[in-house]
Enzyme design. Structure first.
Site, short mmCIF file in Angstrom:
data_model
loop_
_atom_site.label_atom_id
_atom_site.label_comp_id
_atom_site.label_asym_id
_atom_site.label_seq_id
_atom_site.Cartn_x
_atom_site.Cartn_y
_atom_site.Cartn_z
N ARG A 74 -4.28 -1.61 50.86
CA ARG A 74 -3.00 -1.50 51.56
C ARG A 74 -2.70 -2.73 52.42
O ARG A 74 -1.56 -3.01 52.76
CB ARG A 74 -3.03 -0.24 52.44
CG ARG A 74 -1.66 0.23 52.88
CD ARG A 74 -1.77 1.51 53.69
NE ARG A 74 -2.49 1.30 54.91
CZ ARG A 74 -3.38 2.16 55.44
NH1 ARG A 74 -3.63 3.29 54.84
NH2 ARG A 74 -3.99 1.89 56.57
N TYR A 127 25.65 -3.73 52.20
CA TYR A 127 25.19 -3.03 50.99
C TYR A 127 25.20 -1.52 51.31
O TYR A 127 24.53 -1.08 52.25
CB TYR A 127 23.78 -3.55 50.70
CG TYR A 127 23.02 -2.86 49.60
CD1 TYR A 127 23.42 -2.98 48.27
CD2 TYR A 127 21.88 -2.11 49.88
CE1 TYR A 127 22.70 -2.36 47.26
CE2 TYR A 127 21.15 -1.50 48.87
CZ TYR A 127 21.57 -1.62 47.57
OH TYR A 127 20.85 -1.01 46.58
N ASP A 199 20.58 -10.32 55.59
CA ASP A 199 20.28 -10.07 54.18
C ASP A 199 20.73 -11.30 53.39
O ASP A 199 21.92 -11.60 53.32
CB ASP A 199 21.01 -8.79 53.72
CG ASP A 199 20.64 -8.39 52.29
OD1 ASP A 199 20.31 -9.27 51.48
OD2 ASP A 199 20.71 -7.17 52.00
N LYS A 224 16.32 -8.56 42.92
CA LYS A 224 17.44 -9.28 42.28
C LYS A 224 16.96 -10.64 41.75
O LYS A 224 16.25 -10.67 40.78
CB LYS A 224 18.59 -9.41 43.29
CG LYS A 224 18.96 -8.08 43.99
CD LYS A 224 19.65 -7.11 43.06
CE LYS A 224 19.69 -5.68 43.60
NZ LYS A 224 20.35 -5.50 44.87
C1 LIG Z 1 20.05 -4.35 45.83
C2 LIG Z 1 20.26 -4.78 47.22
C3 LIG Z 1 19.46 -4.26 48.25
C4 LIG Z 1 18.41 -3.21 48.02
O1 LIG Z 1 17.38 -3.67 47.18
P1 LIG Z 1 16.50 -2.62 46.34
O2 LIG Z 1 15.35 -3.45 45.88
O3 LIG Z 1 17.37 -2.11 45.25
O4 LIG Z 1 16.08 -1.54 47.29
C5 LIG Z 1 19.68 -4.76 49.52
N1 LIG Z 1 20.62 -5.68 49.79
C6 LIG Z 1 21.40 -6.17 48.83
C7 LIG Z 1 22.42 -7.20 49.17
C8 LIG Z 1 21.25 -5.75 47.52
O5 LIG Z 1 22.04 -6.23 46.56
#
Ligand SMILES: *Cc1c(COP(=O)(O)O)cnc(C)c1O
Length: 407
Positions: A74, A127, A199, A224
């Site tokens: 972990r 988001y 973000d 992403k």
């Molecule tokens: C997809 C996304 C998230 C969340 O990511 P996950 O890996 O799907 O939990 C957060 N912020 C943005 C801008 C996103 O496009």
């Protein structure tokens, strides 16, 4: 791996990379194996939970530091450390903490900063699942959440309270593509004793560096572009020196660790991040310019277009644009918009983005504190422009507009 064996993760991050290579070169070598594994281009993936010691004394010595070394699954492994090192170097961060999804990274950044009785300002263009996190979880913990207009800085200034501890930004926003003035936002927040979390999923560390613009923490949905192939989930919180211990402690106390296979896939994705983003950018620019000429289209939101409302901020703070854009059709029924999406063959209908493939979603973003950048109630079409040949993508879009006219 790249870190001396006797340093803990936090100490290891304090060794800056002093080379002068370009980021394209560093992407290939950041986090590369050293020591016994030097020379293996792709480091082995470590699978383990338990680590066995030759004596009680050795066990106790290893566990003396809870952010320690190879002590338990972990707490980290060479596979995860390689990815942490690479991400720290690319983002210019002091520490990187890996979690199993982007949403988990957002939760970690907020939860390690906020306590009961605090107030947090969250961009209204966030988001959407982050709004659920705020309303369903943070509110239940006695954290007061307020959504703010991502563009209007004087409105934001008036929303601070004596107990505002954090401002959460997402730039550009993932549906509506507003770009936030991060240096101004950070100056506002810091003057009032609040931390800034950004973000940076859309831009990746290649095209925007929020920590250098003043932010305290950066989060990524590594799912992403970092992973880049739609085959793994990951999230990361990257922090400046004075937030690093707080974030890593919260992570250590809550057990949200990332699996080694997904970390290995993310590390592999990183190696090609620059070449992929160059193609995403070229294709998305071409598609957005083509859409701007279509009679069916009212507006295209893509920061690299001169028509984007915050194009000047994009020129100032970003060094590139990626594959996600949104267009607003001329006022038309949802059935027409849906017929367009249904007719597309190369753009799959699906959530998420950042993989090699093209995607489409029709969306009706909701706002509580700020106006949408287009008429309320108007469906928008979000495209993730993938790595296909752009002429094939334009041909697909052209055919889908025919279906639109017939619908
Ligand atoms: C997809 C996304 C998230 C969340 O990511 P996950 O890996 O799907 O939990 C957060 N912020 C943005 C801008 C996103 O496009």
């Amino acid at each position: 791996m790249t870190r001396p064996k006797d340093l803990t993760p936090l100490e290891r991050q304090r060794i800056p990379h002093v080379g002068t290579e370009h980021v394209q070169t560093r992407l290939l070598h950041a986090g590369a194996p050293q020591g016994a594994l030097a020379g293996t281009v792709a480091p082995p993936t470590y699978h383990f939970s338990t680590v066995i010691y030759p004596s009680v004394a050795a066990y106790e010595a290893a566990h003396h530091d809870r952010f320690g070394r190879l002590i338990y699954g972990r707490v980290g492994s060479p596979t995860l450390w390689a990815l942490e090192d690479a991400l720290c170097e690319l983002e210019g961060a002091h520490d990187a903490v890996l979690v199993p999804s982007g949403l988990a990274a957002i939760h970690l950044a907020l939860a390690s900063t906020l306590s009961a009785g605090d107030h947090v300002l969250v961009t209204d263009a966030v988001y959407p699942p982050v709004k659920q996190l705020c309303r369903n979880v943070l509110a239940r913990w006695g954290i007061e959440v307020e959504f703010y207009d991502p563009i209007d800085m004087s409105a934001l200034a008036s929303r601070f309270k004596p107990h505002t501890r954090a401002v959460y930004a997402e730039s550009p926003a993932s549906h509506t593509l507003e770009i936030q003035d991060l240096p101004a936002l950070c100056a506002l927040a810091h003057a009032r004793g609040a931390r800034v979390i950004v973000d940076n999923t859309w831009a990746t560390p290649l095209f925007q560096k929020p920590l250098a613009l003043g932010a305290d923490m950066v989060v990524h949905a590594g799912t992403k572009y970092l992973v880049g192939h739609s085959d793994a989930m990951m999230g990361v919180v990257l922090s400046s020196a004075d937030m690093a211990l707080q974030v890593r402690s919260h992570w250590s106390d809550t057990g949200s660790c990332m699996g080694p296979d997904d970390a290995a896939l993310a590390l592999r994705g990183l190696r090609t991040l620059d070449v992929r983003l160059q193609r995403h950018q070229a294709n998305a620019l071409r598609v957005s310019q083509w859409l701007e000429q279509r009679a069916e289209v009212a507006r295209v939101f893509y920061p690299a277009l001169a028509s984007h409302p915050q194009h000047a901020l994009w020129l100032r703070d970003f060094s590139g644009a990626t594959g996600l854009l949104t267009f607003v059709p001329q006022p038309s029924a949802k059935t027409k918009v849906d017929a367009f999406a249904d007719a597309l063959q190369l753009f799959g209908i699906g959530a998420s983005w950042g993989g090699f493939e093209s995607l489409v979603l029709t969306a009706l973003p909701q706002r509580s504190a700020a106006p949408l950048p287009w008429p309320a109630g108007q469906y928008a079409v979000r495209l993730h422009v993938g790595l296909e040949h752009v002429d094939d993508l334009l041909h697909d879009l052209d055919r889908a507009f025919e279906a639109w006219r017939r619908a």
